[in-house]
Design a protein around this motif. Structure first.
Motif, short mmCIF file in Angstrom:
data_model
loop_
_atom_site.label_atom_id
_atom_site.label_comp_id
_atom_site.label_asym_id
_atom_site.label_seq_id
_atom_site.Cartn_x
_atom_site.Cartn_y
_atom_site.Cartn_z
N ARG A 92 0.76 -1.08 0.02
CA ARG A 92 0.02 -0.03 0.04
C ARG A 92 0.85 1.13 0.01
NH1 ARG A 92 -4.88 -2.01 3.68
NH2 ARG A 92 -6.05 -3.39 1.91
N GLU A 93 2.17 1.20 0.46
CA GLU A 93 3.08 2.37 0.42
C GLU A 93 3.51 2.62 -0.71
OE1 GLU A 93 5.96 1.71 3.40
OE2 GLU A 93 4.87 1.40 4.97
N VAL A 94 3.90 1.72 -1.50
CA VAL A 94 4.63 1.76 -2.75
C VAL A 94 3.87 1.53 -4.07
CG1 VAL A 94 6.81 1.19 -1.77
CG2 VAL A 94 5.60 -0.65 -2.92
N LEU A 95 2.87 0.95 -4.07
CA LEU A 95 1.92 0.76 -5.32
C LEU A 95 0.59 1.40 -5.18
CD1 LEU A 95 2.29 -3.13 -5.34
CD2 LEU A 95 3.88 -1.46 -6.61
N ASP A 96 -0.11 1.32 -6.42
CA ASP A 96 -1.44 2.25 -6.46
C ASP A 96 -2.43 1.09 -5.83
OD1 ASP A 96 -2.34 0.55 -8.58
OD2 ASP A 96 -1.76 1.80 -9.92
#
Length: 137
Positions: A92-96
């Protein structure tokens, strides 16, 4: 209509890198992984290849995750739960949102399969099927 995934190998590499930096310092997972992984750069390359094969159908991974996990007798259900929790937060931090959900679904399915193959219960507080696993102490 859902927009097609834009997930690519560089995003997966970034995800794997960020995730395993967290794993290395995690109070529950760190001791297990740090004892088993002797070359973190190589491990992250291998796991990037694995996740690219899973999510992108890259067919780049050559290995046997079940055998690797079975060689680690200290792995327990709580390790899988913590791993999945960190994976969820990191995706959730690095991907849509759509790609994070896709990667989480893959991880959930793979984790369930590994736990079953290792004779571990799916969740804490549950009992396993008591099916003996060959090669597990």
């Amino acid at each position: 209509m859902q927009e097609p995934s834009r997930l690519d190998a560089s995003q997966i590499a970034h995800l794997v890198d960020r995730f395993y930096e967290k794993v290395r310092v995690d109070s529950l997972l760190g001791p297990v992984f740090n004892a088993a992984v002797h070359d973190w750069d190589d491990h992250k390359r291998t796991l990037t290849s694995f996740w690219c094969s899973v999510a992108l159908r890259a067919n780049s991974y050559r290995g046997n995750p079940m055998a690797v996990h079975r060689m680690q007798p200290s792995i327990r259900t709580e390790h899988f739960e913590r791993w999945l929790s960190l994976w969820k937060a990191t995706t959730r931090e690095v991907l849509d949102e759509a790609d994070a959900q896709l990667m989480l679904e893959h991880a959930d399915r793979i984790g369930r399969s590994l736990r079953l193959g290792m004779g571990l219960p799916e969740r804490l507080g549950e009992t396993s099927f008591a099916i003996p696993v060959i090669g597990r102490s």
